[in-house]
Design an enzyme around this catalytic site. Sequence first.
Site, PDB file in Angstrom:
ATOM      1  N   TYR A   1       7.338   1.643   1.269  1.00 59.15           N
ATOM      2  CA  TYR A   1       6.868   0.259   1.193  1.00 59.15           C
ATOM      3  C   TYR A   1       5.764   0.107   0.137  1.00 59.15           C
ATOM      4  O   TYR A   1       5.946  -0.509  -0.892  1.00 59.15           O
ATOM      5  CB  TYR A   1       6.338  -0.197   2.556  1.00 59.15           C
ATOM      6  CG  TYR A   1       7.377  -0.769   3.503  1.00 59.15           C
ATOM      7  CD1 TYR A   1       8.732  -0.551   3.319  1.00 59.15           C
ATOM      8  CD2 TYR A   1       6.984  -1.518   4.600  1.00 59.15           C
ATOM      9  CE1 TYR A   1       9.672  -1.058   4.194  1.00 59.15           C
ATOM     10  CE2 TYR A   1       7.911  -2.048   5.489  1.00 59.15           C
ATOM     11  CZ  TYR A   1       9.258  -1.811   5.286  1.00 59.15           C
ATOM     12  OH  TYR A   1      10.181  -2.323   6.154  1.00 59.15           O
ATOM     13  N   SER A   2       4.575   0.664   0.423  1.00 58.08           N
ATOM     14  CA  SER A   2       3.401   0.431  -0.422  1.00 58.08           C
ATOM     15  C   SER A   2       3.591   0.969  -1.834  1.00 58.08           C
ATOM     16  O   SER A   2       4.253   1.990  -2.053  1.00 58.08           O
ATOM     17  CB  SER A   2       2.163   1.081   0.201  1.00 58.08           C
ATOM     18  OG  SER A   2       1.855   0.490   1.436  1.00 58.08           O
TER      19      SER A   2
ATOM     20  N   SER B   1      -3.893  -3.228   5.895  1.00 60.67           N
ATOM     21  CA  SER B   1      -5.354  -3.273   5.916  1.00 60.67           C
ATOM     22  C   SER B   1      -5.869  -4.376   6.833  1.00 60.67           C
ATOM     23  O   SER B   1      -5.149  -5.329   7.173  1.00 60.67           O
ATOM     24  CB  SER B   1      -5.891  -3.500   4.497  1.00 60.67           C
ATOM     25  OG  SER B   1      -5.577  -4.813   4.065  1.00 60.67           O
TER      26      SER B   1
ATOM     27  N   GLU C   1       6.707  -1.551  14.780  1.00 56.88           N
ATOM     28  CA  GLU C   1       5.780  -0.451  14.489  1.00 56.88           C
ATOM     29  C   GLU C   1       4.745  -0.238  15.578  1.00 56.88           C
ATOM     30  O   GLU C   1       4.250   0.858  15.762  1.00 56.88           O
ATOM     31  CB  GLU C   1       5.084  -0.729  13.154  1.00 56.88           C
ATOM     32  CG  GLU C   1       4.271   0.439  12.638  1.00 56.88           C
ATOM     33  CD  GLU C   1       3.778   0.206  11.224  1.00 56.88           C
ATOM     34  OE1 GLU C   1       3.275   1.168  10.625  1.00 56.88           O
ATOM     35  OE2 GLU C   1       3.882  -0.912  10.722  1.00 56.88           O
TER      36      GLU C   1
ATOM     37  N   SER D   1       3.821   8.394   4.191  1.00 55.39           N
ATOM     38  CA  SER D   1       3.580   9.408   5.224  1.00 55.39           C
ATOM     39  C   SER D   1       4.773  10.340   5.367  1.00 55.39           C
ATOM     40  O   SER D   1       5.920   9.891   5.475  1.00 55.39           O
ATOM     41  CB  SER D   1       3.296   8.733   6.570  1.00 55.39           C
ATOM     42  OG  SER D   1       2.168   7.898   6.495  1.00 55.39           O
TER      43      SER D   1
END
Length: 382
Positions: free
Chosen positions: A117-118, A359, A234, A150
């Site tokens: 994603y990021s 965040s 999630e 991750s």
Amino acid sequence: MEFGFTEEDEAFRGEARAWLAAHVDPGTDRRTWERTLGKAGWIGLGWGEAGYGNRTAGLTRQVVWAEEYARSAAPPRSGHIGENLLGPTLLAHGTREQKARFLPPVAAGEELWCQGYSEPDAGSDLAGVRTAAVREGAYYRITGQKIWTSLAHEADWCFVLARTDPDTRRHRGLSFLLVPMDQPGRVEVRPIRQLTGTSEFNEVFFDGARARVEHVVGGEGHGWRVAMSLLGFERGVSTLAQQIGFAEELAAVVRTAVATGAAGDPVLRAALVRQWAELRAMRWNALRTLGGSGDPGAPSVAKLLWGGWHQRLGELAVRVRGAGAAVGPADWSAAAPYPLDADQHLFLFSRADTIYGGSDQIQRTIIAERVLGLPGDPKGAV
């Protein structure tokens, strides 16, 4: 607000506890442990559908399993991204063929997943992703970079949010692709060394990586809808298990405070009491959410609660120890980084808690716009 466990639930608890006591081995590597869990059918309890090599369980028994797993000191999971994120997403949006291909290996602990994603210029702003996927016959060719991925260094597959329509902006023109990681020269994983000295996070570079056309979930151009659905999965039952780990960390800090006399400081003592009270509030909020509150901001509230709480606990852990918390082991050799003790690791790793997984700033924006109905960020306009 508490769950009322039935006699059947408690019998299930006994089964789970006995199985974990018989099989947890600190020396077992994480991939072998995933296969052990899969062989016994413990992966995919919350999928709601059987037939993929998994057993199924209702909400209360999912909570029981998560709690007993946390209490057993079993190894950290390598397969949780495939089980808790990809699995529910495929069940909600995948084709019959996609479910048949990907769910059984996840349930067996045979295939591990990571989340693409990021990006460097689109951290929590998923609508700003620049990774591109161009269709070429039976495949998409993917070019771009993901970051903070991750367990990418262990994963066999990655689900990637990429732009398949170059003429679109923001939320439109995105697709959710299932990409094999074993593509030498096309997929490169670079571990990111963290403050703790470990490297759970990674950079992933796609240089013409290929994904099959039939491995687009939800159809081309519908990636935003699928990605948002996944984020809703999630933070579920696993939140309660996470809180058991938090409670154990808090108890350890309290024991240290008592042993060192730091508990006699009224300011520190008040901070420890506040941590305990906030942890109880987090549990009640998690139960409310699992009970079907229907609050669209509930996942964001949960993330805000535990991220800040855990970070403050790390700060407390070093405060109660004083200057000793900054000292390494006496037998440390300067030839290698010294191993961190539990308090040092907690303090350093928890600095990221308010950033990863969305965040704090992004979570507050979601609550403001989706729950309170406040005007949206002009930069987010489509």
